[in-house]
Enzyme design. Structure first.
Site, PDB file in Angstrom:
ATOM      1  N   CYS A  26       0.855  -1.192   0.000  1.00 22.55           N
ATOM      2  CA  CYS A  26       0.000   0.000   0.000  1.00 22.55           C
ATOM      3  C   CYS A  26       0.889   1.240   0.000  1.00 22.55           C
ATOM      4  O   CYS A  26       2.116   1.149   0.017  1.00 22.55           O
ATOM      5  CB  CYS A  26      -0.944   0.009   1.197  1.00 22.55           C
ATOM      6  SG  CYS A  26      -0.106   0.171   2.786  1.00 22.55           S
ATOM      7  N   ASP A  58       5.659  34.023 -24.969  1.00 24.13           N
ATOM      8  CA  ASP A  58       6.696  34.566 -25.843  1.00 24.13           C
ATOM      9  C   ASP A  58       6.069  34.779 -27.221  1.00 24.13           C
ATOM     10  O   ASP A  58       5.080  34.123 -27.575  1.00 24.13           O
ATOM     11  CB  ASP A  58       7.852  33.567 -25.911  1.00 24.13           C
ATOM     12  CG  ASP A  58       8.888  33.963 -26.943  1.00 24.13           C
ATOM     13  OD1 ASP A  58       9.332  35.125 -26.904  1.00 24.13           O
ATOM     14  OD2 ASP A  58       9.226  33.119 -27.784  1.00 24.13           O
ATOM     15  N   CYS A  85       3.766   1.721   2.493  1.00 27.50           N
ATOM     16  CA  CYS A  85       5.074   1.150   2.156  1.00 27.50           C
ATOM     17  C   CYS A  85       5.899   2.166   1.382  1.00 27.50           C
ATOM     18  O   CYS A  85       7.096   2.345   1.638  1.00 27.50           O
ATOM     19  CB  CYS A  85       4.903  -0.117   1.315  1.00 27.50           C
ATOM     20  SG  CYS A  85       4.024  -1.451   2.151  1.00 27.50           S
TER      21      CYS A  85
END
Length: 721
Positions: A13, A408, A16
């Site tokens: 899970c 830009d 861990c």
């Protein structure tokens, strides 16, 4: 600092994953450790002089996990989970039948024997995971499962052998079916998680295995991995291009849809670049290998996507905090459930015990742990199929929060190269003659306006003869002899210096200059033939993209180093209300800082080297894929196609992904908020309803599966981008 990726086995899970991150982050030499639980991958940024990969592997082993190569054995893991489920099911079904014939003397022994086999074979992995978790002072889903199944199994064993006086009630079917259902849930979850990474797997499968190498002896078929820089390769129609290269012979149409998302093949001629994994559709071409291995474009994409799927979105921190304290709280709640029903409400031991076991097994931190990374995996895969590369998973969440977008101009809003837009002739000169004389004058120059002039001549089918006496003066223009006449082509200063009259076109000159266009004057025999006007044209979809951004409530501002007249013209055409011209690179950074200080979430879109600092500083940097490598390295999101509408699509994808993450977290929390009280017996008094532990385990397993499936539904957004 270096980066390395480990494939980690044995995680049950998200707790861990959090434990691995905490343990490694505390080690000297580790700058950052990020674990992707669904992908079972660890991305480590480390100093090789202080810690080695072998030391990291030993740390993982001590924590109870294995480090394995990412060679694609996820199918084997999924198959293993399926086999364990079938094994458990075959043994558990007879145990279920013993519930109905428990008075038969053999029924108890059959239940005991088969449940014991299931408990210490299919259930052994939960004991192993629990041991390492508790040894490292942590708790994960394995602890809950081992605790629940062991409680049911051990109580049944003690009761079966008369420890509670006589032949007490047993429920071996509870522990056996509980393990079976959890194995089923894990199998379904793994299958769904595998589908979440389908886009990346498809991309990896596109790579060619073979290449046709041209040598002095002729064509030789070799492994694509053995191709070296500078090798000359032949690609026939229908074949996959093995490596990145440049065409040195032939012409063809090439299908790059797997990389750009563009469905139409692109025409390629000598000098054009091609990328590995693209498909050669028509003619035979010969290419020179320019990028191989990890430097190849496809490898860079794969690396970007993997890094994005390992990176954590900010919203994931909430789930990590909850998962970190979840298991201890559940165990405490289970004990409270037993105490309330057995001691306070005076129910029998078995009833209270079953409810406590149900509370333990129904709780699942996995659903919360899977909520964010599975959505990020699917979202980045959807983007990949449309030519939108998300380099950091957090960018998919952040891009949805953009309040102001800085654009830009050159190469982002515009095509990035000048094109001939106007021809004004004088002294009764035809346009065709003007174009012929202009292209002749510019035929030996490399100036961008000269290149644009020659391009215009080719498009009109105008051919020229050779010129003599060619001379170029930097900052002014060119001189040459063409068909016996002296041509002068250049700016207004050059014509003034040479005494060539242009005053009679003064009004046209002022008008074109006010539109931000660059002018080239052409004379023959000291007589003005006319004026050519050039401009960097707006891209086809730029105006639509700006309009869509405004509809989303995003403020759009243009930043450019170009002069004010040219900037104003492009801003007007694109529908941008605010712009800043003659901007130096450090000024772009200052603008980003100013907006961030005002508390706004800033996005920056650019394609040049001068955009890289602003891209890095913005909350989300979006790099146009056709631009400089440094801009692509800096951006959080890279747009492979040269299309500003992909910025809109990226924002839509980010919003859809964040919405799916929030849904996942809501349902994961809602499931636990609703499921745990029901397991604790909340519905017993009004309705007489309780939840058996085995069905609580099935509900727990299916909750994780449902979160992954909900993430997979994000694929439906692709058609709406």
């Amino acid at each position: 600092m270096q980066k390395i990726k480990f494939s980690v086995s044995g995680m049950s899970c998200s707790s861990c994953a959090s434990r691995i991150e905490r343990e490694l982050s505390g080690k000297e030499g580790v700058k950052n450790a990020a674990v992707n639980f669904p992908l079972e991958e660890l991305l480590l940024e480390y100093d090789p002089s202080l810690i080695s990969p072998r030391e990291v592997e030993s740390i993982l082993v001590k924590l109870g996990y294995g480090a394995r190569s990412s060679s694609g054995n996820s199918d084997d893991i999924c198959r293993s989970q399926r086999n364990w489920f079938l094994f458990s099911l075959v043994l558990s079904l007879p145990v279920m039948l013993t519930m109905f014939v428990h008075e038969h003397p053999m029924a108890g022994w059959v239940g005991f024997l088969l449940a014991t086999i299931v408990q210490f074979s299919a259930g052994l992995t939960f004991y192993r995971g629990s041991w390492f978790a508790l040894k490292n002072r942590g708790a994960n889903m394995d602890v809950l499962i081992a605790l629940g199944t062991s409680a049911a199994y051990l109580y049944s064993v003690l009761a079966f052998f008369g420890a509670f006086g006589g032949h007490g009630a047993v429920f071996f079917e509870t522990s056996a079916m509980l393990i079976t259902f959890i194995r089923l849930g894990k199998y379904l979850e793994l299958r769904a998680r595998g589908r979440a990474g389908d886009a990346l797997k498809k991309l990896l499968r596109l790579q060619a295995d073979k290449a046709r190498l041209l040598t002095e002896e002729g064509e030789v078929e070799v492994a694509a991995t053995s191709v070296k820089l500078g090798d000359i390769l032949m690609i026939r129609p229908g074949e996959t291009i093995p490596v990145d290269g440049v065409i040195v012979e032939g012409r063809s149409t090439v299908d790059e849809s797997m990389i750009t998302g563009e469905s139409l093949p692109v025409e390629k001629v000598i000098g054009d670049t091609v990328v590995g994994a693209a498909i050669n559709r028509s003619g035979s071409i010969t290419i020179k290998a320019t990028r191989i291995g990890d430097d190849a474009f496809l490898s860079q994409i794969v690396r970007m996507v993997r890094d994005a799927q390992t990176d954590k979105a900010p919203i994931q921190r909430f789930a990590d905090r909850v998962s970190g304290v979840f298991v201890p709280i559940v165990i405490i709640f289970a004990l409270c459930t037993f105490v309330v029903w057995f001691y306070l409400l005076q129910h029998d031991f078995l009833f209270a015990f079953r409810l406590a076991v149900s509370v333990v097994v129904i709780a699942c931190p996995c659903a919360m742990g899977l909520a964010t990374p599975t959505a990020i995996m699917v979202g980045s895969g959807v983007g990949l199929s449309r030519g939108i590369l998300v380099k950091r998973g957090s960018a998919l969440e952040n891009i949805s929060k953009i309040q102001i977008l800085l654009l830009d101009k050159t190469g982002t809003l515009t095509r990035g190269e000048p094109a001939l837009t106007d021809i004004l002739t004088a002294n009764a000169v035809s346009e065709d003659k003007f174009i012929e004389y202009l292209s002749a004058a510019e035929s030996r120059s490399n100036h961008p306006l000269a290149v644009a002039s020659l391009m215009a001549a080719r498009e009109r089918g105008v051919s020229i003869e050779s010129v003599q006496g060619y001379r170029e003066e930097e900052g002014y223009g060119v001189f040459c002899i063409y068909r016996g006449e002296e041509l002068v082509a250049g700016n207004a200063r050059l014509l003034e210096r040479e005494g060539i009259n242009q005053e009679f076109m003064a009004e046209d000159i002022r008008r074109l200059s006010s539109e931000g266009k660059s002018l080239v004057f052409l004379s023959a025999g000291r007589v003005l033939l006319g004026i050519a006007a050039f401009a960097d044209l707006l891209k086809e979809n730029s105006r639509q993209a700006v309009a869509e951004m405004k509809k989303m409530g995003i403020e759009v501002r243009m930043l450019t180093g170009d002069r004010r007249e040219a900037a104003a013209a492009i801003a007007r055409q694109a529908g941008i209300d605010t712009f800043e011209s003659e901007v130096l690179p450090d000024r772009k950074q200052d603008v980003v800082r100013e907006y961030r200080k005002r508390g706004l979430f800033v996005g920056m879109v650019g394609d040049g080297i001068n955009d890289a600092p602003a891209l890095a500083l913005a909350d989300v940097g979006i790099a146009i894929g056709s631009g400089a490598d440094v801009a692509k390295e800096t951006g959080d999101v890279v747009l492979v196609r040269n299309d500003l509408m992909d910025v809109v699509r990226a924002i839509r994808l980010g919003k859809a992904t964040l919405a799916r993450i929030k849904q996942n977290l809501f349902w994961a929390l809602f499931y636990n908020v609703l499921g745990i009280p029901i397991a604790a017996g909340l519905l017993y008094y009004p309705f007489g309803i309780t939840l058996n532990p085995e069905f609580a385990g099935l509900a727990m397993a299916l909750s994780s599966f449902s979160v992954v499936v909900n993430s997979l539904l994000l694929k439906r957004v692709e058609g709406r981008l």
